[in-house]
Enzyme design. Structure first.
Site, PDB file in Angstrom:
ATOM      1  N   LYS A 113       0.838  -1.209   0.000  1.00 51.14           N
ATOM      2  CA  LYS A 113       0.000   0.000   0.000  1.00 51.14           C
ATOM      3  C   LYS A 113       0.868   1.252   0.000  1.00 51.14           C
ATOM      4  O   LYS A 113       0.600   2.195  -0.752  1.00 51.14           O
ATOM      5  CB  LYS A 113      -0.919  -0.029   1.227  1.00 51.14           C
ATOM      6  N   SER A 114       1.899   1.279   0.819  1.00 50.42           N
ATOM      7  CA  SER A 114       2.747   2.485   0.902  1.00 50.42           C
ATOM      8  C   SER A 114       3.402   2.767  -0.447  1.00 50.42           C
ATOM      9  O   SER A 114       3.435   3.911  -0.914  1.00 50.42           O
ATOM     10  CB  SER A 114       3.839   2.275   1.953  1.00 50.42           C
ATOM     11  N   GLY A 140      -5.292   7.758   5.535  1.00 50.26           N
ATOM     12  CA  GLY A 140      -4.397   8.724   6.191  1.00 50.26           C
ATOM     13  C   GLY A 140      -3.166   8.989   5.345  1.00 50.26           C
ATOM     14  O   GLY A 140      -2.701  10.132   5.228  1.00 50.26           O
ATOM     15  N   SER A 157       6.915   8.642  12.626  1.00 49.88           N
ATOM     16  CA  SER A 157       5.889   8.653  11.576  1.00 49.88           C
ATOM     17  C   SER A 157       6.490   8.857  10.200  1.00 49.88           C
ATOM     18  O   SER A 157       7.044   9.909   9.890  1.00 49.88           O
ATOM     19  CB  SER A 157       4.861   9.753  11.851  1.00 49.88           C
ATOM     20  N   GLN A 159       4.675   9.067   7.624  1.00 43.49           N
ATOM     21  CA  GLN A 159       3.797   9.995   6.902  1.00 43.49           C
ATOM     22  C   GLN A 159       4.237  11.439   7.115  1.00 43.49           C
ATOM     23  O   GLN A 159       4.247  12.236   6.177  1.00 43.49           O
ATOM     24  CB  GLN A 159       2.346   9.817   7.355  1.00 43.49           C
ATOM     25  N   ASP A 206       1.595  -1.488  11.810  1.00 41.51           N
ATOM     26  CA  ASP A 206       0.251  -1.871  11.363  1.00 41.51           C
ATOM     27  C   ASP A 206      -0.081  -3.328  11.690  1.00 41.51           C
ATOM     28  O   ASP A 206      -1.179  -3.800  11.399  1.00 41.51           O
ATOM     29  CB  ASP A 206       0.118  -1.647   9.852  1.00 41.51           C
ATOM     30  N   LYS A 212      -4.606   5.536  14.626  1.00 36.84           N
ATOM     31  CA  LYS A 212      -4.694   4.884  13.301  1.00 36.84           C
ATOM     32  C   LYS A 212      -6.143   4.984  12.803  1.00 36.84           C
ATOM     33  O   LYS A 212      -6.895   5.807  13.297  1.00 36.84           O
ATOM     34  CB  LYS A 212      -4.220   3.433  13.413  1.00 36.84           C
ATOM     35  N   ARG A 231      -6.653   1.619  17.721  1.00 35.44           N
ATOM     36  CA  ARG A 231      -6.449   0.165  17.571  1.00 35.44           C
ATOM     37  C   ARG A 231      -6.147  -0.537  18.882  1.00 35.44           C
ATOM     38  O   ARG A 231      -6.445  -1.726  19.033  1.00 35.44           O
ATOM     39  CB  ARG A 231      -5.305  -0.107  16.585  1.00 35.44           C
TER      40      ARG A 231
HETATM   41  C1  S3P Z   1       2.527   4.695   6.254  1.00 41.77           C
HETATM   42  C2  S3P Z   1       3.039   5.030   7.488  1.00 41.77           C
HETATM   43  C3  S3P Z   1       2.485   4.549   8.761  1.00 41.77           C
HETATM   44  C4  S3P Z   1       1.535   3.367   8.563  1.00 41.77           C
HETATM   45  C5  S3P Z   1       0.596   3.576   7.420  1.00 41.77           C
HETATM   46  C6  S3P Z   1       1.365   3.779   6.124  1.00 41.77           C
HETATM   47  C7  S3P Z   1       3.154   5.239   5.038  1.00 41.77           C
HETATM   48  O1  S3P Z   1       1.776   5.610   9.363  1.00 41.77           O
HETATM   49  O2  S3P Z   1       0.791   3.126   9.747  1.00 41.77           O
HETATM   50  O3  S3P Z   1      -0.276   2.473   7.262  1.00 41.77           O
HETATM   51  O4  S3P Z   1       2.859   4.741   3.929  1.00 41.77           O
HETATM   52  O5  S3P Z   1       3.969   6.161   5.163  1.00 41.77           O
HETATM   53  P1  S3P Z   1       2.476   6.683  10.348  1.00 41.77           P
HETATM   54  O6  S3P Z   1       3.361   7.536   9.555  1.00 41.77           O
HETATM   55  O7  S3P Z   1       1.305   7.442  10.934  1.00 41.77           O
HETATM   56  O8  S3P Z   1       3.192   5.854  11.365  1.00 41.77           O
END
Ligand code: S3P
Length: 451
Positions: free
Chosen positions: A27-28, A99, A172, A174, A325, A352, A356
């Site tokens: 997914k990322s 997110g 994080s 993200q 996750d 999340k 969770r």
């Molecule tokens: C992700 C980072 C993670 C993860 C999310 C995907 C990403 O979140 O939980 O499912 O693709 O950068 P956080 O940055 O909030 O930890």
């Protein structure tokens, strides 16, 4: 999927799981493929992309800003706008449950001299966005947001953004990524200081697209990531490896359903993502990593998994970013282990797709598992063989709170529990793993969904 009709589902004690399964794309990496491909000049070709709701929303957002995206056979072909050339979208972005899509896109477009509005479903609009808005404000972005920096959020970028040096206050990927992406459209060098390493897909992929990015690491492991703004990004070919977070579900199912023996093909083995495998191996899980190979700059492998007698352990808190996750499904594995499993450093689980930590603890209790929910920890007392586990009463239905991973983790639990496990809604599984039901049933799982 806003205001959808919930689809309750149940999982029942299943025969030994057998066979091979190929989990969908990561997914990322899929989100980033659409974003960076949509931004780069010339063509990007992507195979193995995860066609989940979350990723498709990111694709639509990039199209709304001028990227051309189409699919030919198995390949997604993206013609991007060129770095610095995204167009102002005509409508607000709707990121649904995602997110990652929302936060990374805020970084990507926030520094543009234009107006963008972000919204999403009942889960996304509850999640904290201040973590991304704070550094963007420092870069000169004006923010209109609901109380507590929640979506819907409108951003208006400055004429010229200000490069910053930003120390990420929580683990994080993200937040790190949002600041780096904002730096792409900012003159000079933008720096992200990352005290605890998180998944590094943004850094790796941006450098593959030709961005000038330098990384230094201190003696204590703190990373300083410098991105040179306003450079050219060029399209490339991407082969998306299988998602190790999705692989976690058949992986734990095969460990806890007696007699199982399966192979999970093509899982990404990037060390920032493999914490679950390490932890399950420490618990006694028989997981052999086979056929390790390189796929477009990432390690991938197949996992040979056999049913195992698991034992409870203390999970080191510094491992959390590499399996953030995976705690819901790890907690399910712990419910079948001998003794107690203690998981700590889980504060990020509270923000999340759902809280969770609370959702897992409540779900375990509804299915007869003794557990203790701390402020940022979880202790689970296992029952080897799953005797007596499963819905404690006819009303004991796991509330999934629009969270795909809560839904999948508890369906896995039902496959090895003496009694069935019921969840209130399986719809959100489509955000990250649309093939989940077919893949698990193909291995032998007994799952029923009410339509
Ligand atoms: C992700 C980072 C993670 C993860 C999310 C995907 C990403 O979140 O939980 O499912 O693709 O950068 P956080 O940055 O909030 O930890």
């Amino acid at each position: 999927m806003h205001n959808h009709t919930p689809k309750p589902a149940s999982a029942h004690k299943s025969p030994p799981l057998k066979g091979n399964a190929r989990v969908p794309g990561d997914k990322s990496i899929s989100h980033r493929s659409f974003m960076f491909g949509g931004l780069a000049s010339s063509e990007t070709r992507v195979t193995g992309l995860l066609e989940g709701e979350d990723v498709l929303a990111t694709g639509r957002a990039m199209q709304a800003m001028g990227a051309q995206i189409r699919k030919e056979g198995d390949t997604w072909i993206i013609n991007g706008t060129g770095n610095g050339c995204l167009l102002e979208p005509e409508e607000p972005f709707d990121f649904g449950n995602a997110g990652t899509g929302a936060r990374l896109t805020m970084g990507l477009v926030g520094t543009y001299d234009m107006k963008t509005t972000f919204t999403g479903d009942a889960s996304l609009t509850k999640r904290p966005m201040g973590r991304v808005l704070d550094p963007l404000r420092q870069m000169g972005v004006q923010v209109e947001a609901a109380e507590g920096d929640r979506c819907p959020i409108t951003l208006r970028g400055p004429r010229t953004a200000n490069p910053i040096s930003y120390r990420v206050p929580m683990a994080s990927a993200q937040v790190k990524s949002a600041v780096l992406l904002a730096g792409l459209n900012t003159p000079g060098i933008t720096t992200v200081i990352e005290p605890i390493m998180t998944r590094d897909h943004t850094e790796k992929m941006l450098s593959g697209f030709g961005a000038k990015i330098e990384i230094e690491e201190d003696a204590d492991g703190t990373r300083h990531i410098h991105i040179h703004g306003q450079g050219e990004l060029r399209g490339r070919t991407i082969e998306v490896p299988g998602d190790p977070s999705s692989a976690g579900f058949p992986l734990v199912a095969a460990l806890i359903v007696p007699g199982s023996d399966i192979i999970i093909e093509n899982a990404l083995m990037n060390p920032t993502r493999t914490g679950l495998i390490t932890t399950l191996q420490e618990m006694g899980g028989q997981i052999d990593i086979i056929n390790m190979r390189d796929a477009g700059g990432e390690d991938v492998a197949d996992l040979h998994v056999r049913a195992s007698d698991l034992k409870g352990i203390v999970v080191p808190p510094d491992r959390a970013p590499s399996m953030i996750d995976e705690y819901p499904v790890l907690a399910v594995a712990a419910a079948f282990a001998e003794g107690e499993t203690y998981m700590d450093g889980l504060d990020e689980l509270r923000v999340k797709e759902s809280d969770r930590l609370a959702a897992v603890a409540r779900g375990l209790k509804a299915n007869g598992v003794e557990c203790h929910e701390g402020e940022m920890s979880l202790t689970v007392k296992g029952v080897p063989g799953g005797k007596g586990l499963g819905a404690v009463s006819a009303q004991a239905v796991v509330e999934t709170h629009l969270d795909h991973r809560i839904a999948m983790a508890f369906l896995v639990m039902g496959m090895a529990s003496e009694k069935a496990v019921h969840i209130d809604d399986a719809t959100m599984i489509a955000t990250s793993f649309p093939e989940f039901m077919d893949l698990m049933r193909g291995l032998g799982a007994d799952i029923q969904v009410s339509e």
